[in-house]
Design a protein around this motif. Sequence first.
Motif, PDB file in Angstrom:
ATOM      1  N   LYS A 116       0.844  -1.197   0.000  1.00 41.69           N
ATOM      2  CA  LYS A 116       0.000   0.000   0.000  1.00 41.69           C
ATOM      3  C   LYS A 116       0.873   1.239   0.000  1.00 41.69           C
ATOM      4  O   LYS A 116       1.763   1.372   0.849  1.00 41.69           O
ATOM      5  N   ILE A 117       0.638   2.114  -0.949  1.00 42.45           N
ATOM      6  CA  ILE A 117       1.360   3.382  -1.032  1.00 42.45           C
ATOM      7  C   ILE A 117       0.308   4.483  -1.153  1.00 42.45           C
ATOM      8  O   ILE A 117      -0.414   4.531  -2.158  1.00 42.45           O
ATOM      9  N   ASP A 118       0.209   5.314  -0.149  1.00 42.89           N
ATOM     10  CA  ASP A 118      -0.817   6.362  -0.132  1.00 42.89           C
ATOM     11  C   ASP A 118      -2.189   5.771  -0.429  1.00 42.89           C
ATOM     12  O   ASP A 118      -2.648   4.902   0.264  1.00 42.89           O
ATOM     13  N   ASN A 119      -2.781   6.199  -1.537  1.00 39.67           N
ATOM     14  CA  ASN A 119      -4.135   5.758  -1.863  1.00 39.67           C
ATOM     15  C   ASN A 119      -4.141   4.631  -2.909  1.00 39.67           C
ATOM     16  O   ASN A 119      -5.147   4.384  -3.563  1.00 39.67           O
ATOM     17  N   LEU A 120      -2.998   3.984  -3.037  1.00 36.36           N
ATOM     18  CA  LEU A 120      -2.856   2.900  -4.019  1.00 36.36           C
ATOM     19  C   LEU A 120      -2.536   1.595  -3.289  1.00 36.36           C
ATOM     20  O   LEU A 120      -1.647   1.558  -2.449  1.00 36.36           O
ATOM     21  N   THR A 121      -3.281   0.553  -3.586  1.00 35.56           N
ATOM     22  CA  THR A 121      -3.008  -0.765  -3.004  1.00 35.56           C
ATOM     23  C   THR A 121      -2.822  -1.771  -4.133  1.00 35.56           C
ATOM     24  O   THR A 121      -3.639  -1.841  -5.048  1.00 35.56           O
ATOM     25  N   VAL A 122      -1.736  -2.527  -4.050  1.00 36.77           N
ATOM     26  CA  VAL A 122      -1.494  -3.580  -5.031  1.00 36.77           C
ATOM     27  C   VAL A 122      -1.652  -4.922  -4.319  1.00 36.77           C
ATOM     28  O   VAL A 122      -1.046  -5.149  -3.274  1.00 36.77           O
ATOM     29  N   LEU A 123      -2.496  -5.775  -4.862  1.00 40.18           N
ATOM     30  CA  LEU A 123      -2.633  -7.145  -4.341  1.00 40.18           C
ATOM     31  C   LEU A 123      -2.883  -8.072  -5.522  1.00 40.18           C
ATOM     32  O   LEU A 123      -3.134  -7.612  -6.632  1.00 40.18           O
ATOM     33  N   HIS A 124      -2.793  -9.398  -5.289  1.00 40.79           N
ATOM     34  CA  HIS A 124      -2.839 -10.280  -6.449  1.00 40.79           C
ATOM     35  C   HIS A 124      -4.229 -10.481  -7.050  1.00 40.79           C
ATOM     36  O   HIS A 124      -4.421 -10.333  -8.256  1.00 40.79           O
ATOM     37  N   ALA A 125      -5.215 -10.831  -6.199  1.00 35.72           N
ATOM     38  CA  ALA A 125      -6.509 -11.240  -6.774  1.00 35.72           C
ATOM     39  C   ALA A 125      -7.663 -10.322  -6.396  1.00 35.72           C
ATOM     40  O   ALA A 125      -8.284  -9.716  -7.273  1.00 35.72           O
ATOM     41  N   GLY A 126      -7.970 -10.229  -5.109  1.00 31.89           N
ATOM     42  CA  GLY A 126      -9.126  -9.412  -4.736  1.00 31.89           C
ATOM     43  C   GLY A 126      -9.319  -9.340  -3.239  1.00 31.89           C
ATOM     44  O   GLY A 126      -8.613  -9.982  -2.465  1.00 31.89           O
TER      45      GLY A 126
END
Length: 241
Positions: A116-126
């Motif tokens: 998670k960076i500020d208002n951005l979240t990276v994850l694989h599926a959901g």
Amino acid sequence: MARTIIYGDIHGCLEEFKFLRKELDIQKADQEISVGDVLDRGPYSNEVLRYIQKKGIELVMGNHEYKYVRYHKHELANKESGKKNPIKLNDEKLAIYENLSDKDISFLQSAPFYIKIDNLTVLHAGITNTIFLEEASKKELESLTRTRMLSASQKTLALGQDEFGATYWSECYDGHEGVIVYGHEVFAKVKKDKYSFGIDTGCVYGGKLTALIVSDTKDPLWNYDLVSVDAFEKYSEKKLF
Ligand SMILES: [Mn+2]
């Protein structure tokens, strides 16, 4: 200005991945993140894993990486007990596993379930609307690697298990973890919903490899760009869409 660049599922497509990075004219200041599933199906799984380590690209845990992590854990435990590994790897996966160095294994083990960076979240599926990342249990974190369809009550449905009133997670996601960029599910083109981008465009199936470039992580919805390259070949026969 430094960019945050997120890559969709690479699945061993090293040549396309290098070509995509060239198209993006990657600079030292850029932060690069893979949504996971860099391994399996395509021609160069071990090589992609080495390459992303060498280039300092961050890896989010995908279900394919997690399978090797769990397999390895059992291998170590079973060495002493003499029991059989409960996780099965087919010949192709076993060859990939046997080619992992200790460093590769540590890299896979250290992959986070989300970044998670500020208002951005990276994850694989959901994710579901009932999971809050900072206080998530191990089981909830694991579910981020495979969530697809949700029941009306936000229960995660297993693959192939559908029911009336079920929704794809991103179509009911309320945005409580910011804008989510994910892979896992193949779409003919990038799936943009209210607070999310699905960027697995099926390179290994002869589709495209996609990067989402965010220039302001505080407001990704209004500060992004998409770049895709075509697969050089169709490496896997599984049906595309
Ligand atoms: Mn996946």
